[in-house]
Design a protein around this motif. Structure first.
Motif, PDB file in Angstrom:
ATOM      1  N   GLY A  92      -0.013  -1.656   7.700  1.00 22.46           N
ATOM      2  CA  GLY A  92       1.426  -1.711   7.946  1.00 22.46           C
ATOM      3  C   GLY A  92       1.978  -3.105   7.740  1.00 22.46           C
ATOM      4  N   LEU A  93       1.262  -4.099   8.221  1.00 17.24           N
ATOM      5  CA  LEU A  93       1.687  -5.486   8.057  1.00 17.24           C
ATOM      6  C   LEU A  93       1.684  -5.890   6.582  1.00 17.24           C
ATOM      7  N   ALA A  94       0.639  -5.540   5.862  1.00 16.77           N
ATOM      8  CA  ALA A  94       0.559  -5.877   4.438  1.00 16.77           C
ATOM      9  C   ALA A  94       1.669  -5.186   3.650  1.00 16.77           C
ATOM     10  N   TYR A  95       1.935  -3.943   3.969  1.00 17.05           N
ATOM     11  CA  TYR A  95       3.006  -3.204   3.288  1.00 17.05           C
ATOM     12  C   TYR A  95       4.361  -3.838   3.601  1.00 17.05           C
ATOM     13  N   GLY A  96       4.584  -4.160   4.865  1.00 20.05           N
ATOM     14  CA  GLY A  96       5.855  -4.779   5.255  1.00 20.05           C
ATOM     15  C   GLY A  96       6.082  -6.112   4.574  1.00 20.05           C
ATOM     16  N   ILE A  97       5.048  -6.940   4.522  1.00 21.57           N
ATOM     17  CA  ILE A  97       5.170  -8.238   3.851  1.00 21.57           C
ATOM     18  C   ILE A  97       5.453  -8.044   2.368  1.00 21.57           C
ATOM     19  N   SER A  98       4.785  -7.099   1.756  1.00 23.75           N
ATOM     20  CA  SER A  98       5.012  -6.837   0.325  1.00 23.75           C
ATOM     21  C   SER A  98       6.444  -6.402   0.064  1.00 23.75           C
TER      22      SER A  98
END
Length: 149
Positions: A92-98
């Protein structure tokens, strides 16, 4: 289920979720990139590069999570659930940052376009008005030479 079975299950689920989220990121990110680059080949190329970056970073973190011990003395199933929860948080964090990166790139591009338009309008307003071209008037009257006396 044995510790090895849970370990393999965690890896399989984590990798599957990573590729699923990565595919979603590629699909959702393409319109953002298309608006920014306005060229299909460049958009696809940048999207592929971002996808590879997402997958490499996320899979690396997931590999570390898979061997980390988050729950000392807990049952194997509880440890599995905790690790899966951490995996989901990382995804979720990686997707949000992307997505934030894509949104920022799009906003920067829009700001640049607005700035260019404002500069063009200011240049149009401040440019001196073109002077009317004055053409020499040609007389249709005959020229009569003066007599000398």
């Amino acid at each position: 289920m044995s510790d090895t079975g849970m370990y393999v299950t965690l890896l399989v689920v984590s990798i599957a979720l990573t590729f699923l989220v990565g595919r979603l990121l590629v699909t959702a990110g393409e319109p953002f990139l298309q608006e920014v680059f306005q060229d299909t080949k460049v958009t696809r190329s940048v999207n592929l590069l971002l996808s590879v970056l997402f997958h490499l970073i996320t899979l690396g973190v997931l590999a570390i999570i898979s061997v980390a011990d988050f729950a000392d003395g807990q049952e194997p199933l509880q440890t599995f659930v905790v690790k899966l929860g951490v995996v989901l948080l990382v995804l979720g964090l990686a997707y949000g940052i992307s997505m934030l990166v894509l949104i920022r790139v799009r906003e920067r591009r829009r700001a640049d376009q607005v700035s260019e338009q404002v500069q063009e309008r200011l240049a149009e307003r401040s440019a001196p008005a073109p002077r009317p071209v004055v053409e020499p008037q040609i007389s249709t009257q005959p020229v009569i030479p003066k007599r000398q006396t």
